[in-house]
Design a protein around this motif. Structure first.
Motif, PDB file in Angstrom:
ATOM      1  N   UNK A 155     -45.779  33.761  15.414  1.00 55.09           N
ATOM      2  CA  UNK A 155     -44.422  34.021  14.937  1.00 55.09           C
ATOM      3  C   UNK A 155     -43.502  32.888  15.359  1.00 55.09           C
ATOM      4  N   UNK A 156     -42.591  32.523  14.474  1.00 54.16           N
ATOM      5  CA  UNK A 156     -41.499  31.616  14.808  1.00 54.16           C
ATOM      6  C   UNK A 156     -40.284  32.489  15.092  1.00 54.16           C
ATOM      7  N   UNK A 157     -39.808  32.408  16.327  1.00 56.35           N
ATOM      8  CA  UNK A 157     -38.761  33.302  16.824  1.00 56.35           C
ATOM      9  C   UNK A 157     -37.495  32.499  17.119  1.00 56.35           C
ATOM     10  N   UNK A 158     -36.347  33.078  16.845  1.00 62.06           N
ATOM     11  CA  UNK A 158     -35.084  32.438  17.202  1.00 62.06           C
ATOM     12  C   UNK A 158     -34.310  33.302  18.180  1.00 62.06           C
ATOM     13  N   UNK A 159     -33.777  32.674  19.216  1.00 56.56           N
ATOM     14  CA  UNK A 159     -32.897  33.345  20.170  1.00 56.56           C
ATOM     15  C   UNK A 159     -31.514  32.706  20.066  1.00 56.56           C
ATOM     16  N   UNK A 173     -22.806  27.948  24.184  1.00 61.17           N
ATOM     17  CA  UNK A 173     -23.436  28.580  23.022  1.00 61.17           C
ATOM     18  C   UNK A 173     -24.788  27.906  22.855  1.00 61.17           C
ATOM     19  N   UNK A 174     -25.815  28.658  22.522  1.00 60.11           N
ATOM     20  CA  UNK A 174     -27.131  28.057  22.313  1.00 60.11           C
ATOM     21  C   UNK A 174     -27.871  28.741  21.174  1.00 60.11           C
ATOM     22  N   UNK A 175     -28.738  27.968  20.550  1.00 66.46           N
ATOM     23  CA  UNK A 175     -29.674  28.496  19.562  1.00 66.46           C
ATOM     24  C   UNK A 175     -31.005  27.823  19.827  1.00 66.46           C
ATOM     25  N   UNK A 176     -32.059  28.619  19.969  1.00 65.05           N
ATOM     26  CA  UNK A 176     -33.355  28.051  20.323  1.00 65.05           C
ATOM     27  C   UNK A 176     -34.455  28.755  19.536  1.00 65.05           C
ATOM     28  N   UNK A 177     -35.405  27.955  19.064  1.00 66.56           N
ATOM     29  CA  UNK A 177     -36.554  28.466  18.324  1.00 66.56           C
ATOM     30  C   UNK A 177     -37.804  28.346  19.190  1.00 66.56           C
ATOM     31  N   UNK A 178     -38.638  29.381  19.127  1.00 62.21           N
ATOM     32  CA  UNK A 178     -39.886  29.414  19.890  1.00 62.21           C
ATOM     33  C   UNK A 178     -41.043  29.698  18.948  1.00 62.21           C
ATOM     34  N   UNK A 179     -42.169  29.068  19.235  1.00 61.92           N
ATOM     35  CA  UNK A 179     -43.405  29.360  18.522  1.00 61.92           C
ATOM     36  C   UNK A 179     -44.294  30.196  19.431  1.00 61.92           C
ATOM     37  N   UNK A 180     -44.578  31.421  19.005  1.00 62.26           N
ATOM     38  CA  UNK A 180     -45.520  32.280  19.728  1.00 62.26           C
ATOM     39  C   UNK A 180     -46.882  32.165  19.074  1.00 62.26           C
ATOM     40  N   UNK A 181     -47.897  31.873  19.898  1.00 67.55           N
ATOM     41  CA  UNK A 181     -49.268  31.761  19.425  1.00 67.55           C
ATOM     42  C   UNK A 181     -50.140  32.736  20.199  1.00 67.55           C
ATOM     43  N   UNK A 182     -50.715  33.694  19.489  1.00 60.18           N
ATOM     44  CA  UNK A 182     -51.536  34.716  20.144  1.00 60.18           C
ATOM     45  C   UNK A 182     -52.856  34.148  20.648  1.00 60.18           C
ATOM     46  N   UNK A 183     -53.389  33.129  19.995  1.00 58.63           N
ATOM     47  CA  UNK A 183     -54.677  32.575  20.370  1.00 58.63           C
ATOM     48  C   UNK A 183     -54.654  31.998  21.788  1.00 58.63           C
ATOM     49  N   UNK A 188     -43.827  28.431  23.042  1.00 53.66           N
ATOM     50  CA  UNK A 188     -43.201  27.138  23.282  1.00 53.66           C
ATOM     51  C   UNK A 188     -41.854  27.038  22.580  1.00 53.66           C
ATOM     52  N   UNK A 189     -40.902  26.390  23.252  1.00 51.34           N
ATOM     53  CA  UNK A 189     -39.648  26.043  22.605  1.00 51.34           C
ATOM     54  C   UNK A 189     -39.897  24.868  21.674  1.00 51.34           C
ATOM     55  N   UNK A 275     -41.858  25.866  28.017  1.00 51.10           N
ATOM     56  CA  UNK A 275     -42.835  26.909  27.701  1.00 51.10           C
ATOM     57  C   UNK A 275     -42.402  28.154  28.454  1.00 51.10           C
ATOM     58  N   UNK A 276     -42.173  29.240  27.750  1.00 51.97           N
ATOM     59  CA  UNK A 276     -41.685  30.450  28.399  1.00 51.97           C
ATOM     60  C   UNK A 276     -42.728  30.984  29.378  1.00 51.97           C
ATOM     61  N   UNK A 277     -42.279  31.449  30.544  1.00 51.48           N
ATOM     62  CA  UNK A 277     -43.230  32.022  31.523  1.00 51.48           C
ATOM     63  C   UNK A 277     -43.970  33.217  30.926  1.00 51.48           C
ATOM     64  N   UNK A 278     -45.283  33.204  31.077  1.00 51.34           N
ATOM     65  CA  UNK A 278     -46.117  34.327  30.641  1.00 51.34           C
ATOM     66  C   UNK A 278     -46.167  35.353  31.767  1.00 51.34           C
TER      67      UNK A 278
END
Length: 284
Positions: A155-159, A173-183, A188-189, A275-278
């Motif tokens: 998923x490509x996620x936006x915060x 003010x911030x806008x950030x996109x993250x790529x979530x990869x299940x594999x 990652x931002x 990279x967001x903490x897992x």
């Protein structure tokens, strides 16, 4: 404008959001989160809006928007559900989760009290820290999380973080996109913009970035003018995020800048981003 997009505009107005910060995908600058009133709320202003019940017109609009959201959650398409962000100050648990790809059983859930974002698929649950648990000193005490694009395992996620005065006369003010990869169980931002002035426009990505799944990972693309850049210089980002096993045998998601020479492309400055903490990754 489609019906669900029109109703999203009602929701944004009722929750204090600025519709000017929308993109064509319906990504909202977050504000106060929707909540379902237990009983009709009478107008507190004079003159009161012309509603048959005497309710506050914003409460009427909010109720209709929530009804539309609930209908889409039950029977709408994936893309229609993505229009509605998950807001960090929402208290209704049902509005803190969504089916991302319903046919694949892929769900997303926000846990604001913990600052966690959870992705669930059959037999797998990945939890990431998307915000600090203690928000008192944060430059982003309230935020919204949107789905921009997704497949059965990504998923490509936006915060989005709206304008906040986090200290006297200090704004963010911030806008950030993250790529979530299940594999790889990695998030990652992949794009971020910030503003420190209350007089600047919200730092939205215009147009929205795109993601494409390829054989060994993903290709991320964006071309536009960086938000609030006085030089108005066009920037192009074309990054590939590929799977690679590290020495321990764990799959990583590595970035290659497709616009750079081969010997300078791996994890260069165009790939910068956290990279967001897992928090946890469970495979059943």
């Amino acid at each position: 404008m489609t019906n669900y997009a029109a109703l999203l505009s009602i929701l944004l107005l009722a929750s204090g959001c600025n519709a000017a910060d929308q993109t064509s995908a319906g990504q909202a600058k977050p504000g106060a989160a929707p909540a379902t009133a237990a009983a009709p709320t009478k107008c507190t202003s004079e003159p009161c809006g012309n509603t048959a019940s005497g309710e506050d017109p914003q409460e009427v609009a909010l109720r209709k928007a929530n009804q539309a959201r609930d209908a889409l959650a039950a029977s709408g398409t994936d893309q229609q559900r993505w229009v509605f962000p998950l807001f960090s100050d929402t208290t209704d648990p049902a509005r803190l989760q969504m089916d991302v790809v319903k046919a694949a059983g892929f769900k997303m859930r926000l846990l604001p009290q913990k600052g966690h974002l959870v992705f669930e698929r059959p037999g797998a649950v990945d939890t990431f820290e998307i915000a600090p648990k203690e928000l008192k000193e944060s430059t982003c005490p309230q935020y919204g999380v949107s789905v921009i694009a997704a497949g059965a395992s990504y998923a490509l996620i936006k915060k989005n973080c709206p304008l906040t005065e986090y200290k006297p006369n200090r704004y963010a003010m911030t806008s950030e996109y993250y790529l979530y990869d299940a594999n790889s169980a990695v998030m990652r931002s992949v794009w971020a913009a910030h503003s420190g002035s209350k007089d600047e426009k919200f730092p939205a990505a215009k147009p929205a970035p795109t993601i494409k799944k390829v054989a060994d990972g993903y290709q991320f693309s964006w071309a536009g003018i960086w938000p609030n850049d006085p030089a108005q210089k066009k920037v192009e980002i074309r990054n590939k995020y590929s799977w690679k096993a590290n020495k321990a045998g764990k799959t990583e998601l590595l970035c290659t800048d497709l616009t750079a020479p081969k010997d300078e492309a791996l994890e260069n400055e165009m790939c910068e981003g956290g990279i967001l903490p897992l928090v946890s990754s469970v495979r059943k």
